[in-house]
Design a protein around this motif. Sequence first.
Motif, PDB file in Angstrom:
ATOM      1  N   ILE A 274       1.010  -1.256  -0.050  1.00 47.84           N
ATOM      2  CA  ILE A 274       0.006   0.035   0.033  1.00 47.84           C
ATOM      3  C   ILE A 274       0.776   1.128  -0.029  1.00 47.84           C
ATOM      4  N   LEU A 275       0.500   2.093  -1.076  1.00 51.33           N
ATOM      5  CA  LEU A 275       1.373   3.158  -1.062  1.00 51.33           C
ATOM      6  C   LEU A 275       0.474   4.408  -1.398  1.00 51.33           C
ATOM      7  N   GLY A 276       0.894   5.769  -1.325  1.00 52.67           N
ATOM      8  CA  GLY A 276       0.081   6.940  -1.545  1.00 52.67           C
ATOM      9  C   GLY A 276       1.017   8.080  -1.640  1.00 52.67           C
ATOM     10  N   ALA A 277       0.672   9.051  -1.057  1.00 54.42           N
ATOM     11  CA  ALA A 277       1.280  10.299  -1.164  1.00 54.42           C
ATOM     12  C   ALA A 277       2.905  10.156  -0.787  1.00 54.42           C
ATOM     13  N   THR A 278       3.212   9.324   0.153  1.00 53.51           N
ATOM     14  CA  THR A 278       4.497   9.337   0.898  1.00 53.51           C
ATOM     15  C   THR A 278       5.472   8.733  -0.210  1.00 53.51           C
ATOM     16  N   SER A 279       4.890   7.824  -1.140  1.00 55.27           N
ATOM     17  CA  SER A 279       5.864   7.309  -2.164  1.00 55.27           C
ATOM     18  C   SER A 279       7.367   6.665  -1.911  1.00 55.27           C
ATOM     19  N   HIS A 280       7.187   5.826  -0.609  1.00 58.11           N
ATOM     20  CA  HIS A 280       8.207   5.245  -0.161  1.00 58.11           C
ATOM     21  C   HIS A 280       9.439   6.136   0.421  1.00 58.11           C
ATOM     22  N   MET A 281       8.839   7.277   0.675  1.00 61.85           N
ATOM     23  CA  MET A 281       9.814   8.422   1.177  1.00 61.85           C
ATOM     24  C   MET A 281      10.646   9.028   0.178  1.00 61.85           C
ATOM     25  N   GLY A 282      10.207   8.817  -1.074  1.00 60.67           N
ATOM     26  CA  GLY A 282      11.165   9.150  -2.281  1.00 60.67           C
ATOM     27  C   GLY A 282      10.827  10.456  -2.950  1.00 60.67           C
ATOM     28  N   ASN A 283       9.809  11.298  -2.140  1.00 60.76           N
ATOM     29  CA  ASN A 283       9.384  12.421  -2.839  1.00 60.76           C
ATOM     30  C   ASN A 283       9.654  13.615  -1.750  1.00 60.76           C
ATOM     31  N   ASN A 284       9.207  14.565  -2.140  1.00 57.16           N
ATOM     32  CA  ASN A 284       9.338  15.778  -1.280  1.00 57.16           C
ATOM     33  C   ASN A 284       8.014  16.153  -0.472  1.00 57.16           C
ATOM     34  N   ASN A 285       7.154  14.878  -0.433  1.00 58.22           N
ATOM     35  CA  ASN A 285       5.969  15.319   0.417  1.00 58.22           C
ATOM     36  C   ASN A 285       6.046  14.942   2.067  1.00 58.22           C
ATOM     37  N   ARG A 286       6.552  15.584   2.578  1.00 62.80           N
ATOM     38  CA  ARG A 286       6.670  15.293   4.195  1.00 62.80           C
ATOM     39  C   ARG A 286       5.307  15.124   4.942  1.00 62.80           C
ATOM     40  N   TRP A 287       5.437  14.277   5.633  1.00 65.25           N
ATOM     41  CA  TRP A 287       4.475  14.063   6.491  1.00 65.25           C
ATOM     42  C   TRP A 287       3.056  14.091   5.807  1.00 65.25           C
ATOM     43  N   ALA A 288       2.925  13.169   4.794  1.00 67.97           N
ATOM     44  CA  ALA A 288       1.898  13.042   3.859  1.00 67.97           C
ATOM     45  C   ALA A 288       1.245  11.605   3.923  1.00 67.97           C
ATOM     46  N   ARG A 289       1.367  10.861   4.974  1.00 68.92           N
ATOM     47  CA  ARG A 289       0.721   9.654   4.940  1.00 68.92           C
ATOM     48  C   ARG A 289      -0.804   9.937   5.143  1.00 68.92           C
ATOM     49  N   GLU A 290      -1.766   9.207   4.705  1.00 67.74           N
ATOM     50  CA  GLU A 290      -2.988   9.521   4.427  1.00 67.74           C
ATOM     51  C   GLU A 290      -3.445   9.209   6.198  1.00 67.74           C
TER      52      GLU A 290
ATOM     53  N   THR B 220      10.759  20.770 -13.146  1.00 67.49           N
ATOM     54  CA  THR B 220      12.144  20.504 -12.716  1.00 67.49           C
ATOM     55  C   THR B 220      12.316  20.787 -11.460  1.00 67.49           C
ATOM     56  N   PHE B 221      12.781  20.131 -10.551  1.00 69.59           N
ATOM     57  CA  PHE B 221      13.091  20.200  -9.231  1.00 69.59           C
ATOM     58  C   PHE B 221      14.181  19.054  -8.638  1.00 69.59           C
ATOM     59  N   GLU B 222      14.685  19.470  -7.449  1.00 67.08           N
ATOM     60  CA  GLU B 222      15.392  18.531  -6.573  1.00 67.08           C
ATOM     61  C   GLU B 222      14.713  17.578  -5.771  1.00 67.08           C
ATOM     62  N   PHE B 223      15.179  16.477  -5.422  1.00 66.73           N
ATOM     63  CA  PHE B 223      14.652  15.754  -4.442  1.00 66.73           C
ATOM     64  C   PHE B 223      15.518  15.764  -3.093  1.00 66.73           C
ATOM     65  N   TRP B 224      14.681  16.052  -1.934  1.00 59.57           N
ATOM     66  CA  TRP B 224      15.303  16.333  -0.548  1.00 59.57           C
ATOM     67  C   TRP B 224      14.307  15.282   0.241  1.00 59.57           C
ATOM     68  N   CYS B 225      14.898  14.208   0.751  1.00 59.40           N
ATOM     69  CA  CYS B 225      13.925  13.151   1.272  1.00 59.40           C
ATOM     70  C   CYS B 225      14.713  12.726   2.451  1.00 59.40           C
ATOM     71  N   PRO B 226      13.871  12.019   3.297  1.00 57.33           N
ATOM     72  CA  PRO B 226      14.659  11.621   4.487  1.00 57.33           C
ATOM     73  C   PRO B 226      15.117  10.238   4.474  1.00 57.33           C
ATOM     74  N   GLN B 227      15.993   9.704   5.376  1.00 59.59           N
ATOM     75  CA  GLN B 227      16.509   8.531   5.277  1.00 59.59           C
ATOM     76  C   GLN B 227      15.532   7.552   6.546  1.00 59.59           C
ATOM     77  N   ARG B 228      15.393   6.447   6.256  1.00 60.96           N
ATOM     78  CA  ARG B 228      14.736   5.639   7.042  1.00 60.96           C
ATOM     79  C   ARG B 228      15.414   5.371   8.567  1.00 60.96           C
ATOM     80  N   ARG B 229      14.629   5.291   9.470  1.00 58.53           N
ATOM     81  CA  ARG B 229      15.352   5.130  10.745  1.00 58.53           C
ATOM     82  C   ARG B 229      15.703   3.401  10.741  1.00 58.53           C
ATOM     83  N   PRO B 230      16.983   3.387  11.707  1.00 57.15           N
ATOM     84  CA  PRO B 230      17.633   4.150  12.607  1.00 57.15           C
ATOM     85  C   PRO B 230      18.628   5.510  11.916  1.00 57.15           C
ATOM     86  N   GLU B 231      18.406   5.481  10.666  1.00 59.52           N
ATOM     87  CA  GLU B 231      19.379   6.475   9.948  1.00 59.52           C
ATOM     88  C   GLU B 231      18.660   7.683  10.071  1.00 59.52           C
ATOM     89  N   GLY B 232      19.089   8.700   9.179  1.00 63.96           N
ATOM     90  CA  GLY B 232      18.133   9.986   9.084  1.00 63.96           C
ATOM     91  C   GLY B 232      18.365  10.891  10.503  1.00 63.96           C
TER      92      GLY B 232
END
Length: 759
Positions: free
Chosen positions: A65-81, A603-615
């Motif tokens: 199941i995925l949606g706006a968070t997109s595997h944490m691979g986009n710039n949509n922060r705090w976007a889980r439904e 056109t834009f850059e991606f700035w995405c979090p790392q999954r814990r325990p990293e990030g």
Amino acid sequence: MITSGTTGDRAFPEVNINADLVITGGGLSGVCGAITAARQGLKVVLVQDRPVLGGNASSEVRLWILGATSHMGNNNRWAREGGLVNEILVENTFRNPESNPIIFDMVLLDKVTQEPNITLLLNTAVYAVEKKDEATIGALKAFCSQNQTTYTLTAPLFCDASGDGVVGFLAGAAFRMGAESSDEFGEKFAPSAEYGELLGHSLYFYSKDTGRPVKYIPPAFALKDITTIPRFKSFNAGDFGCKLWWIEYGGRLDTVHDTEKIKWELWKIVYGVWDYIKNSGNFPEAETLTLEWVGMIPGKRESRRFEGDYMMVQQDIIEQRTHADAVAFGGWSVDLHPADGVFSEKPGCNQWHSKGIYQIPYRSLYSRNIRNLFLGGRIISASHVAFASTRVMATAAYATQAAAMAAVICKEQGVLPAAVFHQGLVPVLQKRLQQTGQHIPGLALQDTEDLVQTAAIKASSEMVFTGFPGGAFPQPLQLSVAQLLPLPQGRISPMVFHADAAEDTTLEVELRISSRKGSHTPDITLEKQTIAVHPGRNCIQLSFNTTLEQTGYAFIIFHKNPLVQLHRTAKRLTGVLSVFNTVNKAVSNYGKQTPPEDIGMETFEFWCPQRRPEGYNIDLKYETGIQLFSAENIRNGTDRPVSAPNAWVADWSDAAPQLGLRWDAPVTIGHIDLFFDADYDHPMESVLMTHPETVMPFCVRNYRIKDAEGKVLAEVTDNYQTHNRVQLVEPVTTSGLVVEMEHPSAEVPAAVFAIRCYR
């Protein structure tokens, strides 16, 4: 003893069920819609033609199941439904961190069967529609293959969340199949005939290492020459499950009526692929692998799309157009696939992201010509290009929650779906959704029924962020990293950070913000600095000359330099995180999106979090303190970080964090809603991926609620959910409440997004 009787006497039993709402389709969308409506008091029949719930997310298909968070691979922060989507994903992460698809089946079944207002019919297929008149459905006819029973399902309202739109089709609802031309809606990304007009089906397999050599003899129907698949070199012995999403076929066929034909072709491919892996000699590591599971039904992407009073288009997604009747949001990329699927020479997908999440309007959630039919799941009113984003499960289910809540409004007001819009009832719908945790971008809850709105609020402490307490540790700047900080309107105060180096070097630092309010793409550079870094430990002060025009998130960017070790911290804080300019090929993130000029993408850059325990956060000090974590946030109507944290956060040193509410005169309270931080930035993929935590580190686990006299009204331990509803056994009349809580851990202070009290 049963005697047969004559042949003419025989017939299957018939059962009549009358309800307030009949939902067809037990995928994630149907499940979330059914529970949403049932909890609001509607009698719901949920009809599912399979033996399990979940659709593409079930153990029968096994797509995450995925949606706006997109595997944490986009710039949509705090976007889980939010709402039921969030509740189910949080529940699954708690019970099933290994992402076992069988356990996820159980999670969904458990959620549905706990609702007394839901009648669940599994293995039951709708095959006919009875109509009251040309524009009104009266009843559905359905048949269960397991008990050989025919059902007549009667209701004033129906919701089609079946994926293929079986109810809408049989009822005569206007629909489309295939792509629109670019001229119809001005969509520059509309596909050519060569690319194709439909996305195909996929079918997955799982392998298992037995620890001993395993022989494999393919079936006669298996594809003999795997090299006929242009991307055959992409196959390997390690991938399985929905990582093989690109084993796709059927986009040139009728994706409804040719489904069995498509399935057989996919079976040929899968068993041929496994023959290639096991017997070609190119994969010695596969010697001990066995084929553990192959899907029995394909996962469908696209078939019919139905027409509502508004059809979403590419521009709604890319430009994030606003709608007065917004009731949900999406944020997956515009993700089209070549119609030839695995046999195409083209890449398996063509994903283009937008700079933020987009609104989904209510007018797209009901049929324009069948008056009592809601549209749920992937069949909502959207063009082929817009559908490429709205089709994913979390987005589809989130929209269906809104349709289900609209059905509640229809029942209460005695109206039909379109009247919710045309009679000005959308604000009522929006409010009801927000009360249950449904975030609607750009809209804050205005709730006069909430007694907290008239209370005086006092907290034991309020976070004033001057920095992260405790020790820090150095990490090399192997990737460009940014600290995402909420900053108030006005002058930016000086900051301090520490960096280590073994030799003289320089560090490039930038200050950026987003061009769109509420979005988190750092596309506006306000200042750049080049800082000298010397051997040893460097204590560096950052001073910016910028004055922010409005409160929002700023990106303090430290560009890649492996010669520099930047000091990090293990402390976490609600509404604060680090993001990295990195690559996530799974969602076509290569650090920067650079589309062709003629397809209408940005056109834009991606700035995405790392999954814990990293990030880890950067150990920044903010000298004057950031005062955006006050207790007043618990009634501001926004229950997640957007342009600010929108949470009360206790001070790190507060030994007994608590929130107090006081009224000038006693009030009567029947139930209390609390919203905690279960980390809306985590995608919580439901299958295949494992998760390091069962409970999000920001979530308050233990709390108690007392009245003004100190009487304990409720005590909760081991909480892990976002939304807690405390239903009091008897209404309580009091002039105050106190919510006492514990910090989630020594690394994370207690935080609350909202407290709401109702009579």
